[in-house]
Design a protein around this motif. Sequence first.
Motif, PDB file in Angstrom:
ATOM      1  N   HIS A 156      89.384  50.530  84.780  1.00  0.00           N
ATOM      2  CA  HIS A 156      89.099  50.762  86.118  1.00  0.00           C
ATOM      3  C   HIS A 156      87.804  50.504  86.665  1.00  0.00           C
ATOM      4  O   HIS A 156      87.338  50.578  87.766  1.00  0.00           O
ATOM      5  CB  HIS A 156      89.256  52.411  86.673  1.00  0.00           C
ATOM      6  CG  HIS A 156      90.497  53.104  85.970  1.00  0.00           C
ATOM      7  ND1 HIS A 156      90.648  53.688  84.632  1.00  0.00           N
ATOM      8  CD2 HIS A 156      91.681  52.849  86.511  1.00  0.00           C
ATOM      9  CE1 HIS A 156      91.810  54.158  84.519  1.00  0.00           C
ATOM     10  NE2 HIS A 156      92.740  53.733  85.594  1.00  0.00           N
ATOM     11  N   ASP A 157      87.071  49.718  85.694  1.00  0.00           N
ATOM     12  CA  ASP A 157      85.571  49.328  86.469  1.00  0.00           C
ATOM     13  C   ASP A 157      84.687  50.435  86.846  1.00  0.00           C
ATOM     14  O   ASP A 157      83.817  50.365  87.695  1.00  0.00           O
ATOM     15  CB  ASP A 157      85.493  48.112  87.305  1.00  0.00           C
ATOM     16  CG  ASP A 157      86.058  46.921  86.507  1.00  0.00           C
ATOM     17  OD1 ASP A 157      85.904  46.754  85.302  1.00  0.00           O
ATOM     18  OD2 ASP A 157      86.788  46.187  86.911  1.00  0.00           O
ATOM     19  N   LYS A 158      84.969  51.740  86.500  1.00  0.00           N
ATOM     20  CA  LYS A 158      84.150  52.660  86.712  1.00  0.00           C
ATOM     21  C   LYS A 158      83.224  53.334  85.677  1.00  0.00           C
ATOM     22  O   LYS A 158      83.507  53.161  84.501  1.00  0.00           O
ATOM     23  CB  LYS A 158      85.019  53.983  87.404  1.00  0.00           C
ATOM     24  CG  LYS A 158      85.827  53.563  88.525  1.00  0.00           C
ATOM     25  CD  LYS A 158      85.050  53.104  89.716  1.00  0.00           C
ATOM     26  CE  LYS A 158      86.084  52.956  90.763  1.00  0.00           C
ATOM     27  NZ  LYS A 158      85.263  52.688  92.034  1.00  0.00           N
ATOM     28  N   LEU A 159      82.300  54.111  85.946  1.00  0.00           N
ATOM     29  CA  LEU A 159      81.280  54.548  85.123  1.00  0.00           C
ATOM     30  C   LEU A 159      81.912  55.633  84.196  1.00  0.00           C
ATOM     31  O   LEU A 159      82.742  56.462  84.715  1.00  0.00           O
ATOM     32  CB  LEU A 159      80.038  55.405  85.861  1.00  0.00           C
ATOM     33  CG  LEU A 159      78.894  55.946  84.920  1.00  0.00           C
ATOM     34  CD1 LEU A 159      78.351  54.694  84.186  1.00  0.00           C
ATOM     35  CD2 LEU A 159      77.778  56.430  85.912  1.00  0.00           C
ATOM     36  N   LEU A 160      81.760  55.466  82.826  1.00  0.00           N
ATOM     37  CA  LEU A 160      82.393  56.453  81.947  1.00  0.00           C
ATOM     38  C   LEU A 160      81.462  57.908  82.098  1.00  0.00           C
ATOM     39  O   LEU A 160      80.136  57.896  81.498  1.00  0.00           O
ATOM     40  CB  LEU A 160      82.304  55.957  80.511  1.00  0.00           C
ATOM     41  CG  LEU A 160      83.019  54.465  80.211  1.00  0.00           C
ATOM     42  CD1 LEU A 160      82.937  54.086  78.817  1.00  0.00           C
ATOM     43  CD2 LEU A 160      84.538  54.831  80.329  1.00  0.00           C
ATOM     44  N   GLU A 161      82.064  58.939  82.498  1.00  0.00           N
ATOM     45  CA  GLU A 161      81.268  59.879  82.845  1.00  0.00           C
ATOM     46  C   GLU A 161      82.034  61.408  82.172  1.00  0.00           C
ATOM     47  O   GLU A 161      81.546  62.375  82.372  1.00  0.00           O
ATOM     48  CB  GLU A 161      81.104  60.681  84.391  1.00  0.00           C
ATOM     49  CG  GLU A 161      80.373  59.269  84.898  1.00  0.00           C
ATOM     50  CD  GLU A 161      80.411  59.482  86.742  1.00  0.00           C
ATOM     51  OE1 GLU A 161      79.096  59.817  86.949  1.00  0.00           O
ATOM     52  OE2 GLU A 161      81.271  59.646  87.151  1.00  0.00           O
ATOM     53  N   ILE A 162      83.313  60.965  81.787  1.00  0.00           N
ATOM     54  CA  ILE A 162      84.176  62.137  81.145  1.00  0.00           C
ATOM     55  C   ILE A 162      84.481  61.959  79.752  1.00  0.00           C
ATOM     56  O   ILE A 162      84.608  60.846  79.429  1.00  0.00           O
ATOM     57  CB  ILE A 162      85.393  62.518  81.874  1.00  0.00           C
ATOM     58  CG1 ILE A 162      84.921  62.496  83.392  1.00  0.00           C
ATOM     59  CG2 ILE A 162      86.162  63.504  81.463  1.00  0.00           C
ATOM     60  CD1 ILE A 162      86.080  62.487  84.525  1.00  0.00           C
ATOM     61  N   PHE A 163      84.466  63.033  78.870  1.00  0.00           N
ATOM     62  CA  PHE A 163      85.042  62.840  77.579  1.00  0.00           C
ATOM     63  C   PHE A 163      86.413  63.533  77.125  1.00  0.00           C
ATOM     64  O   PHE A 163      86.395  64.695  77.840  1.00  0.00           O
ATOM     65  CB  PHE A 163      83.919  63.452  76.478  1.00  0.00           C
ATOM     66  CG  PHE A 163      84.043  63.201  75.034  1.00  0.00           C
ATOM     67  CD1 PHE A 163      83.778  62.091  74.556  1.00  0.00           C
ATOM     68  CD2 PHE A 163      84.578  64.372  74.501  1.00  0.00           C
ATOM     69  CE1 PHE A 163      83.922  61.848  73.347  1.00  0.00           C
ATOM     70  CE2 PHE A 163      84.726  64.134  72.991  1.00  0.00           C
ATOM     71  CZ  PHE A 163      84.589  62.806  72.366  1.00  0.00           C
ATOM     72  N   CYS A 164      87.226  62.757  76.628  1.00  0.00           N
ATOM     73  CA  CYS A 164      88.587  63.319  76.377  1.00  0.00           C
ATOM     74  C   CYS A 164      88.625  63.972  74.926  1.00  0.00           C
ATOM     75  O   CYS A 164      88.294  63.317  73.940  1.00  0.00           O
ATOM     76  CB  CYS A 164      89.590  62.178  76.535  1.00  0.00           C
ATOM     77  SG  CYS A 164      91.398  62.755  76.221  1.00  0.00           S
ATOM     78  N   ARG A 165      88.427  65.147  74.862  1.00  0.00           N
ATOM     79  CA  ARG A 165      88.530  65.821  73.756  1.00  0.00           C
ATOM     80  C   ARG A 165      89.739  65.617  72.698  1.00  0.00           C
ATOM     81  O   ARG A 165      89.911  65.680  71.463  1.00  0.00           O
ATOM     82  CB  ARG A 165      88.259  67.270  73.647  1.00  0.00           C
ATOM     83  CG  ARG A 165      86.734  67.681  74.259  1.00  0.00           C
ATOM     84  CD  ARG A 165      86.815  69.126  74.171  1.00  0.00           C
ATOM     85  NE  ARG A 165      85.147  69.309  74.593  1.00  0.00           N
ATOM     86  CZ  ARG A 165      84.791  70.538  74.890  1.00  0.00           C
ATOM     87  NH1 ARG A 165      85.546  71.646  74.637  1.00  0.00           N
ATOM     88  NH2 ARG A 165      83.281  70.657  74.833  1.00  0.00           N
ATOM     89  N   THR A 166      90.880  65.586  73.611  1.00  0.00           N
ATOM     90  CA  THR A 166      92.261  65.313  72.800  1.00  0.00           C
ATOM     91  C   THR A 166      92.216  63.722  72.203  1.00  0.00           C
ATOM     92  O   THR A 166      92.538  63.834  70.989  1.00  0.00           O
ATOM     93  CB  THR A 166      93.368  64.914  73.871  1.00  0.00           C
ATOM     94  OG1 THR A 166      93.249  66.367  74.611  1.00  0.00           O
ATOM     95  CG2 THR A 166      94.668  64.940  73.077  1.00  0.00           C
ATOM     96  N   ASP A 167      91.763  62.705  72.819  1.00  0.00           N
ATOM     97  CA  ASP A 167      91.573  61.440  71.944  1.00  0.00           C
ATOM     98  C   ASP A 167      90.274  61.124  71.538  1.00  0.00           C
ATOM     99  O   ASP A 167      89.927  59.990  70.867  1.00  0.00           O
ATOM    100  CB  ASP A 167      91.982  60.536  73.154  1.00  0.00           C
ATOM    101  CG  ASP A 167      93.469  60.332  73.559  1.00  0.00           C
ATOM    102  OD1 ASP A 167      94.156  61.074  72.682  1.00  0.00           O
ATOM    103  OD2 ASP A 167      93.829  60.142  74.610  1.00  0.00           O
ATOM    104  N   GLN A 168      89.211  62.041  71.689  1.00  0.00           N
ATOM    105  CA  GLN A 168      87.728  61.714  71.259  1.00  0.00           C
ATOM    106  C   GLN A 168      87.274  60.456  71.583  1.00  0.00           C
ATOM    107  O   GLN A 168      86.949  59.782  70.825  1.00  0.00           O
ATOM    108  CB  GLN A 168      88.032  61.845  69.677  1.00  0.00           C
ATOM    109  CG  GLN A 168      88.106  63.119  69.249  1.00  0.00           C
ATOM    110  CD  GLN A 168      87.071  64.386  69.664  1.00  0.00           C
ATOM    111  OE1 GLN A 168      85.796  63.983  69.164  1.00  0.00           O
ATOM    112  NE2 GLN A 168      87.361  65.398  70.267  1.00  0.00           N
ATOM    113  N   LYS A 169      87.193  60.360  72.971  1.00  0.00           N
ATOM    114  CA  LYS A 169      86.792  59.012  73.430  1.00  0.00           C
ATOM    115  C   LYS A 169      86.289  59.206  75.026  1.00  0.00           C
ATOM    116  O   LYS A 169      86.651  60.316  75.908  1.00  0.00           O
ATOM    117  CB  LYS A 169      87.918  58.049  73.766  1.00  0.00           C
ATOM    118  CG  LYS A 169      89.030  58.275  74.568  1.00  0.00           C
ATOM    119  CD  LYS A 169      89.944  57.130  74.681  1.00  0.00           C
ATOM    120  CE  LYS A 169      89.581  56.013  75.062  1.00  0.00           C
ATOM    121  NZ  LYS A 169      90.744  54.665  74.945  1.00  0.00           N
ATOM    122  N   CYS A 170      85.126  58.664  75.446  1.00  0.00           N
ATOM    123  CA  CYS A 170      84.691  58.438  76.736  1.00  0.00           C
ATOM    124  C   CYS A 170      85.769  57.799  77.726  1.00  0.00           C
ATOM    125  O   CYS A 170      86.038  56.837  77.554  1.00  0.00           O
ATOM    126  CB  CYS A 170      83.114  57.904  76.785  1.00  0.00           C
ATOM    127  SG  CYS A 170      82.272  58.655  75.633  1.00  0.00           S
TER     128      CYS A 170
END
Length: 364
Positions: A156-170
Amino acid sequence: MAEALLTVKDLVSCPVCLDLLKDPVTVPCGHSFCRSCINDCWDQEDQKGSYSCPQCRHTFTPRPDLNKNTMLAEVADTLKKTKLQDAPPVDSCVGPGDVECDVCTGRKHKAVKSCLVCLLSFCEAHVQTHFKCPAYKKHKLVEASVNLQEKICPHHDKLLEIFCRTDQKCICYLCVMDEHSSHKTVSAAAERTEKQKQLVETQGENQQRVQLGETKLHELKQAMESLRRSAQVAVEDSEKLFTDLIQSIEQRRSEVKELIRAQEKAELNHIEELVSKVEQEIADLRRRDAELEQLSHVDDHIHFLQCFLSLFAPPGSADLRCTMIRPHVSIEELRNLLSGLKEQVEKLNKPELIKLGGVINYVN
């Protein structure tokens, strides 16, 4: 001379706009700025109620009054008259491992900040726009980084600001509404706080293990040193014992040799005496045999009888058949004695020597 003047120019340059000081003022910590530059910075800090020096970050409460620095103003005016302000800026050049400024044209300067919104890195001069212009106030500045693209969502060309605990990735906020909608997500800052706690715990455990390891290492080194000392003492003691044993054996060998030679000499003397006696007795017997042979041819009966009585008497020496020779030294008995000693020494094999030496100490 030019280098000296350039150094003076650096001293009268504003740390905010990096240009020659205009209406220079000095704040209480001693640093000087353009009046407009420092006022713009402090205007943005009015809501906090405390004001900081843009150069050393020293804080002041309340807002200090600004007085013109007359001496710096005169130096700046002098430099303007000599047109040295047109000289190339003495910025830090890009070195190994440094990040280049994406805005500089021609000679690139070292970047000091990177913007996660603009996805650009800025040198000290070009980053000032983000401090002065209200439109850039909400942009997030971080330490200069060459991996800015890694902080942007590839979908999405957006800033990585959130962390997915399910997939363990930003992920970015659009990812949350897309393929991660049913996943458990938190802000990157919240996950960082959680992970920071785990990191601290892991560090604590690691440090404890390091301490235990260092203690064990110290104990092992002490055991090694103690073992070396014990082995050295055992070697020295065994060397002394074997030296004494060898000396004792040498002495006994010498004594046995002397005893054998003394007994040999005594026996030889005794035998020599017997040989002398036997030889003398043989000589006497041969002489007598000759006299008897001579007597057997005598015709005079009276003379024969007179001589016969004197020659018939047996000699005064002992009978040769009764001559006894004392037995010589018992070599067999001595050999048996020494063989027994040899067997005792050979019984001391390596395991028994180690056990006797007391060298080995098992270290758990």
